[in-house]
Design an enzyme around this catalytic site. Structure first.
Site, PDB file in Angstrom:
ATOM      1  N   THR A   1      -5.419 -10.767  -0.754  1.00 16.21           N
ATOM      2  CA  THR A   1      -5.659  -9.532  -1.522  1.00 16.21           C
ATOM      3  C   THR A   1      -5.783  -9.819  -3.018  1.00 16.21           C
ATOM      4  O   THR A   1      -6.460  -9.097  -3.740  1.00 16.21           O
ATOM      5  CB  THR A   1      -4.559  -8.478  -1.283  1.00 16.21           C
TER       6      THR A   1
ATOM      7  N   LEU B   1      -6.818  -5.239  -4.866  1.00 14.08           N
ATOM      8  CA  LEU B   1      -6.890  -4.040  -4.027  1.00 14.08           C
ATOM      9  C   LEU B   1      -6.428  -4.435  -2.625  1.00 14.08           C
ATOM     10  O   LEU B   1      -7.160  -5.058  -1.852  1.00 14.08           O
ATOM     11  CB  LEU B   1      -8.320  -3.496  -4.014  1.00 14.08           C
ATOM     12  N   HIS B   2      -5.193  -4.126  -2.301  1.00 15.01           N
ATOM     13  CA  HIS B   2      -4.531  -4.697  -1.114  1.00 15.01           C
ATOM     14  C   HIS B   2      -4.956  -4.028   0.206  1.00 15.01           C
ATOM     15  O   HIS B   2      -5.615  -4.631   1.036  1.00 15.01           O
ATOM     16  CB  HIS B   2      -3.009  -4.549  -1.251  1.00 15.01           C
ATOM     17  N   ASP B   3      -4.574  -2.769   0.384  1.00 14.80           N
ATOM     18  CA  ASP B   3      -4.592  -2.146   1.718  1.00 14.80           C
ATOM     19  C   ASP B   3      -5.971  -1.966   2.364  1.00 14.80           C
ATOM     20  O   ASP B   3      -6.086  -2.108   3.586  1.00 14.80           O
ATOM     21  CB  ASP B   3      -3.882  -0.783   1.660  1.00 14.80           C
TER      22      ASP B   3
END
Ligand code: RIB
Ligand code: CA
Length: 315
Positions: free
Chosen positions: A196, A242-244
């Protein structure tokens, strides 16, 4: 879309969770059976409200939203208002939701769904601490062999941690739940900080959302404007990770990603390394390979997918 992939999204919105939910709702390849809220970035009263705000933003007040665990299995709740702001969705001006919260407890919804849907047909997409998932497995172990796959954002190896030097937030908040899930034997695909952190928002990418001119595009840009500031300052980068949304992008375009099946264990004993994902990337142990650890992505392809799908949302 014929035969869309059935998913449940378990989440603690959070600006990046919001973008992940928008990506899912903008993708006809997926059928969102429900969204289950968990305490994490902000307390449960806010995460369950934020789930509904995002569904209405996407023009999908029909999506059932459920409220789940108010705190981790063992430890006290740790939240992240310093990153996400007091509401969890700081940035844009957002109205309170009008769509109702489901009366059913999220854990019961998860159990009921896996016991009623044909086995190996529903995927769990986990964007926050794993408390609801562990509770569902403990409440009804029969669901474990029925879960097609758990795709989660969490952990880290070569990138270390983001909430302590050793631990990433989702795992750190509820390490006991994470241990239960990682040891359950369900196929896991994990998106750690190692991947990520290569998916940076950058100014150019954020402006692509704003230039859509739609409400959802402008709100997405404003969510990212707020969300990225913390990590830009911390890492000195143009944009923040921007992880999710990577969890959802995996379901849509797995070819964007590369990784390796390895063993991942969760630290729950040492306070110093609590919540660390001990990832055996080099295979130095004979511990079971319980997770597909994603390490790299095509970041441009990831953002093109986000722009395409969120750009198609015009409620
Ligand atoms: O460490 C990043 C994770 O923690 C993301 O899921 C973010 O939303 C927060 O929950
Ligand atoms: Ca999250």
């Amino acid at each position: 879309m014929n035969n869309p992939r059935k998913i449940i999204i378990d989440t603690d919105p959070g600006q990046d969770d919001a973008v992940a939910i928008l990506l899912a709702l903008g993708s006809p390849e997926l059928e969102v059976l429900g969204i289950t809220a968990v305490a994490g970035n902000v307390p449960l009263a806010l995460t369950q409200k934020n789930c509904r705000i995002i569904c209405e933003l996407a023009g999908r007040p029909d999506i059932p939203v459920y409220s789940g665990a108010i705190r981790p299995l063992v430890r006290e709740l740790v939240t992240a208002e310093n990153v996400h702001g007091k509401t969890g969705l700081n940035g844009p001006e957002l109205s309170d939701p009008t769509m109702p919260l489901q009366a059913q407890y999220a854990v019961d919804f998860i159990v009921e769904t896996f016991m009623s849907e044909p086995e190996n047909t529903v995927t769990l997409c986990v964007l926050g601490p794993l408390t609801n998932i562990a509770l569902a497995m403990i409440r009804e172990p029969k669901i474990i062999p029925r879960i097609a796959e758990i795709v989660l954002m969490g952990g880290g190896c070569f990138e270390g941690g983001n909430v302590t030097p050793a631990a990433e937030f989702n795992i750190y908040v509820d390490p006991h739940a994470a241990k239960t899930v990682f040891n359950a034997g369900v196929p896991i695909t994990m998106f750690p900080l190692d991947v990520t952190h290569k998916a940076l928002t950058t100014r150019k990418r954020v402006e692509e959302f704003r230039s859509m001119g739609t409400n959802v595009g402008i709100v997405t840009a404003e969510l990212l404007d707020f969300f990225e500031r913390f990590d830009e300052e911390k890492y000195g980068t143009d944009g923040g990770p921007l992880h999710d949304p990577n969890v959802i992008a995996w379901l849509l375009k797995p070819e964007l990603y590369t990784g390796r099946h390895i063993n991942v264990e969760i630290e729950t004993a040492s306070e110093l390394t609590m919540g660390m994902t001990v990832a055996d990337w080099w295979g130095v142990t004979d511990r079971p390979k319980n997770a597909f650890f994603v390490r790299d992505l095509d970041a441009e392809g990831f953002y093109n997918l986000l722009v395409e799908r969120i750009g198609a949302l015009c409620p």
